[in-house]
Design a protein around this motif. Sequence first.
Motif, PDB file in Angstrom:
ATOM      1  N   TRP A   1      89.897 -19.705 -44.307  1.00 49.33           N
ATOM      2  CA  TRP A   1      90.241 -20.718 -43.303  1.00 49.33           C
ATOM      3  C   TRP A   1      90.180 -22.116 -43.912  1.00 49.33           C
ATOM      4  CZ3 TRP A   1      92.827 -19.183 -39.418  1.00 49.33           C
ATOM      5  CH2 TRP A   1      92.554 -17.979 -38.753  1.00 49.33           C
ATOM      6  N   TRP A   2      89.151 -22.378 -44.722  1.00 48.25           N
ATOM      7  CA  TRP A   2      89.036 -23.709 -45.356  1.00 48.25           C
ATOM      8  C   TRP A   2      90.185 -23.920 -46.340  1.00 48.25           C
ATOM      9  CZ3 TRP A   2      86.523 -25.595 -41.866  1.00 48.25           C
ATOM     10  CH2 TRP A   2      85.270 -25.184 -41.446  1.00 48.25           C
ATOM     11  N   ALA A   3      90.605 -22.854 -47.015  1.00 46.51           N
ATOM     12  CA  ALA A   3      91.746 -22.969 -47.933  1.00 46.51           C
ATOM     13  C   ALA A   3      93.014 -23.349 -47.169  1.00 46.51           C
ATOM     14  CB  ALA A   3      91.949 -21.645 -48.672  1.00 46.51           C
ATOM     15  N   LEU A   4      93.218 -22.737 -46.009  1.00 42.27           N
ATOM     16  CA  LEU A   4      94.386 -23.060 -45.180  1.00 42.27           C
ATOM     17  C   LEU A   4      94.335 -24.515 -44.717  1.00 42.27           C
ATOM     18  CD1 LEU A   4      96.934 -22.205 -43.617  1.00 42.27           C
ATOM     19  CD2 LEU A   4      95.427 -21.474 -41.747  1.00 42.27           C
ATOM     20  N   ALA A   5      93.169 -24.951 -44.265  1.00 41.83           N
ATOM     21  CA  ALA A   5      93.021 -26.331 -43.777  1.00 41.83           C
ATOM     22  C   ALA A   5      93.280 -27.340 -44.894  1.00 41.83           C
ATOM     23  CB  ALA A   5      91.617 -26.533 -43.198  1.00 41.83           C
TER      24      ALA A   5
ATOM     25  N   THR B   1      87.702 -33.835 -40.696  1.00 43.56           N
ATOM     26  CA  THR B   1      87.086 -33.475 -39.409  1.00 43.56           C
ATOM     27  C   THR B   1      87.981 -32.554 -38.578  1.00 43.56           C
ATOM     28  OG1 THR B   1      88.012 -35.360 -38.188  1.00 43.56           O
ATOM     29  CG2 THR B   1      85.906 -35.709 -39.329  1.00 43.56           C
ATOM     30  N   LEU B   2      87.399 -32.014 -37.549  1.00 45.48           N
ATOM     31  CA  LEU B   2      88.103 -31.105 -36.635  1.00 45.48           C
ATOM     32  C   LEU B   2      89.268 -31.782 -35.932  1.00 45.48           C
ATOM     33  CD1 LEU B   2      88.368 -28.514 -34.903  1.00 45.48           C
ATOM     34  CD2 LEU B   2      86.565 -29.413 -33.447  1.00 45.48           C
ATOM     35  N   ILE B   3      89.108 -33.061 -35.547  1.00 50.16           N
ATOM     36  CA  ILE B   3      90.124 -33.757 -34.763  1.00 50.16           C
ATOM     37  C   ILE B   3      91.018 -34.652 -35.607  1.00 50.16           C
ATOM     38  CG2 ILE B   3      88.728 -33.741 -32.663  1.00 50.16           C
ATOM     39  CD1 ILE B   3      88.074 -36.692 -33.216  1.00 50.16           C
ATOM     40  N   GLY B   4      90.807 -34.672 -36.940  1.00 52.75           N
ATOM     41  CA  GLY B   4      91.535 -35.609 -37.787  1.00 52.75           C
ATOM     42  C   GLY B   4      92.995 -35.291 -37.981  1.00 52.75           C
ATOM     43  N   ASP B   5      93.339 -34.003 -38.035  1.00 55.05           N
ATOM     44  CA  ASP B   5      94.710 -33.582 -38.309  1.00 55.05           C
ATOM     45  C   ASP B   5      95.031 -32.386 -37.423  1.00 55.05           C
ATOM     46  OD1 ASP B   5      97.088 -33.921 -39.587  1.00 55.05           O
ATOM     47  OD2 ASP B   5      96.456 -33.195 -41.541  1.00 55.05           O
ATOM     48  N   PRO B   6      96.239 -32.316 -36.854  1.00 54.11           N
ATOM     49  CA  PRO B   6      96.572 -31.201 -35.955  1.00 54.11           C
ATOM     50  C   PRO B   6      96.274 -29.808 -36.521  1.00 54.11           C
ATOM     51  CG  PRO B   6      98.262 -32.885 -35.810  1.00 54.11           C
ATOM     52  CD  PRO B   6      97.324 -33.328 -36.894  1.00 54.11           C
ATOM     53  N   PRO B   7      96.537 -29.520 -37.819  1.00 52.83           N
ATOM     54  CA  PRO B   7      96.190 -28.188 -38.326  1.00 52.83           C
ATOM     55  C   PRO B   7      94.704 -27.849 -38.160  1.00 52.83           C
ATOM     56  CG  PRO B   7      97.677 -29.257 -39.855  1.00 52.83           C
ATOM     57  CD  PRO B   7      97.289 -30.295 -38.840  1.00 52.83           C
ATOM     58  N   ASN B   8      93.838 -28.842 -38.357  1.00 50.73           N
ATOM     59  CA  ASN B   8      92.402 -28.599 -38.183  1.00 50.73           C
ATOM     60  C   ASN B   8      92.061 -28.277 -36.732  1.00 50.73           C
ATOM     61  OD1 ASN B   8      92.133 -29.122 -40.868  1.00 50.73           O
ATOM     62  ND2 ASN B   8      90.803 -30.901 -40.669  1.00 50.73           N
ATOM     63  N   ILE B   9      92.706 -28.967 -35.808  1.00 46.66           N
ATOM     64  CA  ILE B   9      92.485 -28.684 -34.379  1.00 46.66           C
ATOM     65  C   ILE B   9      92.876 -27.243 -34.078  1.00 46.66           C
ATOM     66  CG2 ILE B   9      93.195 -29.273 -32.024  1.00 46.66           C
ATOM     67  CD1 ILE B   9      93.640 -32.143 -32.989  1.00 46.66           C
ATOM     68  N   MET B  10      94.014 -26.809 -34.616  1.00 53.36           N
ATOM     69  CA  MET B  10      94.501 -25.453 -34.375  1.00 53.36           C
ATOM     70  C   MET B  10      93.559 -24.408 -34.975  1.00 53.36           C
ATOM     71  SD  MET B  10      98.436 -26.426 -35.277  1.00 53.36           S
ATOM     72  CE  MET B  10      99.129 -24.795 -35.198  1.00 53.36           C
ATOM     73  N   ILE B  11      93.067 -24.664 -36.180  1.00 48.84           N
ATOM     74  CA  ILE B  11      92.135 -23.734 -36.826  1.00 48.84           C
ATOM     75  C   ILE B  11      90.807 -23.708 -36.069  1.00 48.84           C
ATOM     76  CG2 ILE B  11      90.777 -23.321 -38.928  1.00 48.84           C
ATOM     77  CD1 ILE B  11      93.194 -24.509 -40.484  1.00 48.84           C
ATOM     78  N   GLY B  12      90.361 -24.875 -35.634  1.00 49.16           N
ATOM     79  CA  GLY B  12      89.113 -24.946 -34.868  1.00 49.16           C
ATOM     80  C   GLY B  12      89.184 -24.182 -33.559  1.00 49.16           C
TER      81      GLY B  12
ATOM     82  N   PHE C   1      83.537 -22.192 -35.525  1.00 49.92           N
ATOM     83  CA  PHE C   1      83.755 -23.481 -36.175  1.00 49.92           C
ATOM     84  C   PHE C   1      83.510 -24.606 -35.168  1.00 49.92           C
ATOM     85  CE2 PHE C   1      86.870 -22.169 -39.805  1.00 49.92           C
ATOM     86  CZ  PHE C   1      85.827 -21.512 -40.429  1.00 49.92           C
ATOM     87  N   THR C   2      82.678 -25.567 -35.552  1.00 50.52           N
ATOM     88  CA  THR C   2      82.393 -26.730 -34.713  1.00 50.52           C
ATOM     89  C   THR C   2      82.851 -27.996 -35.427  1.00 50.52           C
ATOM     90  OG1 THR C   2      80.190 -27.066 -35.671  1.00 50.52           O
ATOM     91  CG2 THR C   2      80.360 -25.561 -33.772  1.00 50.52           C
ATOM     92  N   PHE C   3      82.707 -29.126 -34.744  1.00 53.41           N
ATOM     93  CA  PHE C   3      83.025 -30.418 -35.369  1.00 53.41           C
ATOM     94  C   PHE C   3      82.219 -30.582 -36.651  1.00 53.41           C
ATOM     95  CE2 PHE C   3      82.778 -34.947 -36.121  1.00 53.41           C
ATOM     96  CZ  PHE C   3      84.026 -35.421 -35.766  1.00 53.41           C
ATOM     97  N   LEU C   4      80.930 -30.235 -36.581  1.00 55.17           N
ATOM     98  CA  LEU C   4      80.037 -30.375 -37.733  1.00 55.17           C
ATOM     99  C   LEU C   4      80.453 -29.442 -38.872  1.00 55.17           C
ATOM    100  CD1 LEU C   4      77.568 -31.941 -38.681  1.00 55.17           C
ATOM    101  CD2 LEU C   4      76.119 -30.101 -37.793  1.00 55.17           C
ATOM    102  N   SER C   5      80.986 -28.267 -38.545  1.00 50.88           N
ATOM    103  CA  SER C   5      81.426 -27.317 -39.583  1.00 50.88           C
ATOM    104  C   SER C   5      82.482 -27.957 -40.482  1.00 50.88           C
ATOM    105  CB  SER C   5      82.013 -26.059 -38.933  1.00 50.88           C
ATOM    106  OG  SER C   5      81.087 -25.403 -38.132  1.00 50.88           O
ATOM    107  N   PHE C   6      83.446 -28.624 -39.872  1.00 52.53           N
ATOM    108  CA  PHE C   6      84.512 -29.254 -40.647  1.00 52.53           C
ATOM    109  C   PHE C   6      83.967 -30.386 -41.515  1.00 52.53           C
ATOM    110  CE2 PHE C   6      87.102 -26.860 -37.786  1.00 52.53           C
ATOM    111  CZ  PHE C   6      88.325 -26.706 -38.404  1.00 52.53           C
ATOM    112  N   VAL C   7      83.040 -31.157 -40.960  1.00 51.06           N
ATOM    113  CA  VAL C   7      82.451 -32.262 -41.727  1.00 51.06           C
ATOM    114  C   VAL C   7      81.702 -31.729 -42.937  1.00 51.06           C
ATOM    115  CG1 VAL C   7      80.770 -34.141 -41.674  1.00 51.06           C
ATOM    116  CG2 VAL C   7      82.291 -33.778 -39.717  1.00 51.06           C
ATOM    117  N   ILE C   8      80.897 -30.696 -42.734  1.00 52.60           N
ATOM    118  CA  ILE C   8      80.090 -30.130 -43.823  1.00 52.60           C
ATOM    119  C   ILE C   8      80.958 -29.517 -44.915  1.00 52.60           C
ATOM    120  CG2 ILE C   8      78.444 -28.287 -44.405  1.00 52.60           C
ATOM    121  CD1 ILE C   8      77.167 -28.759 -41.642  1.00 52.60           C
ATOM    122  N   HIS C   9      82.004 -28.821 -44.520  1.00 50.15           N
ATOM    123  CA  HIS C   9      82.787 -28.065 -45.498  1.00 50.15           C
ATOM    124  C   HIS C   9      83.981 -28.823 -46.078  1.00 50.15           C
ATOM    125  CE1 HIS C   9      80.663 -24.231 -44.945  1.00 50.15           C
ATOM    126  NE2 HIS C   9      80.568 -24.565 -43.674  1.00 50.15           N
ATOM    127  N   LEU C  10      84.573 -29.745 -45.319  1.00 51.70           N
ATOM    128  CA  LEU C  10      85.788 -30.407 -45.786  1.00 51.70           C
ATOM    129  C   LEU C  10      85.606 -31.885 -46.145  1.00 51.70           C
ATOM    130  CD1 LEU C  10      88.529 -28.888 -43.432  1.00 51.70           C
ATOM    131  CD2 LEU C  10      87.711 -28.060 -45.636  1.00 51.70           C
TER     132      LEU C  10
END
Length: 430
Positions: A361-365, A150-161, A167-176
């Motif tokens: 971006w997903w590869a980085l996350a 998720t977007l808020i699960g790990d600091p790197p994801n927050i930074m990328i978001g 990118f939304t909260f739902l974007s991270f859930v769908i893709h990661l």
Amino acid sequence: MDVLLAAVIFVVSYLFIMMEKINRAIVALAGGMLLLLTGVYDVNDVFFQYIDWNTIALLFSMMVLISITERTGLFSFIAVRLAQQVGGSPIPLMAGVCGLTALGSALLDNVTTVLILVPIVLKITKQLQLPVFPYLLAVIFSSNIGGTATLIGDPPNIMIGQAVEHFTFLSFVIHLAPVAVIMFMIMILMLVPMFRKKLQTKEANKKQLMEMDASLYLVHSPMLYQSITVLLMTLTGFVLHAFLHIDLTVVALCGAILLLLLTEKEIPTEQVFSRVEWVTLFFFVGLFALVGGLQEAGIIDELARGIVRWTDGDYVGTAILILWMSGLFSGIVDNIPFVAAMIPIIEEFESYGMVYLDPIWWALALGACLGGNATLIGASANVVVAGLAEGNGEKLSFLRFMLYGVPFVLLSLGVATLYLYVRYLIPYMG
């Protein structure tokens, strides 16, 4: 000259941290001090640019909340009830701890989750006379896997978001989340056979556990209800922080200060502060300072730019290289400063003709989050778990953790490569 100094100081400090002959916080701080004395950066740079005070303040706030709440017996109560629900069986207990950690890390954030769960795990394993290392290893792996989803699960994801507007909260859930679920299942299938023989407890321990009255651990006083209320309010604030437009650190600080005010008569502030894991906090300060030296000397930026030169701008090669480079590099240094250095580099890829950057971006996350499992300093959650364990007399060995962490990260990156290739890169090439 600065490049050589920063590299040598970082490598030597890292070797001393691995050898564990000197306290890791002292080593990290000494390394940062050497960078100051040799002029790699100045005091203003390290204090206002490289040390992430938001992370330090967030950790401090949660340690205060957990310290006060622990005095109420709440965590002991939860520990006993959780163990009783699985009949004291070590394997189901590990699976339950992993599930709780992964879910909490996805919905809250992995640092907060381990701060809450590690004291519980330590109490359960002590009660059942089980080795604590397999459970702490499982908690670390689960926290970083769950935080990936998720977007808020790990600091790197927050930074990328924050860097990518669409990118939304739902974007991270769908893709990661799909690849996180796959890695969680693989982790369980690996850890259970690996530690099955060690995870044995006597029937007498199980019987004693089942006969215990968990409610006896609770200290029924105003502090119990105040602690539960403020902790729930803080966790709710974490979940809703994006909608409330309030920073996570502000939420945590408000919770900690409110609970200190409410409970000051029952437990003096001095006692609360004495239970804060100061070694862990100062280790973070030193670690940020060390990595800041690499940033100041341009080493991290040069590594990032080298990606494009190495792949000659090839889209598929760039995406896969970023995945592996971020994964391997995040195992050596904390993933937060590495992602901070990578974000502007990826944003520049458009000038190389790469218009569709989402898979990159997903590869980085994926690389940053999953790569954090390689070592004890690969992710913030790892450092916190090690600090909490050491504070309870259960020291986690840096090298022993690496023996499990590095192979697991290599497997994780392999699975992530396949996932990226099938879901994004093949359609792109088509």
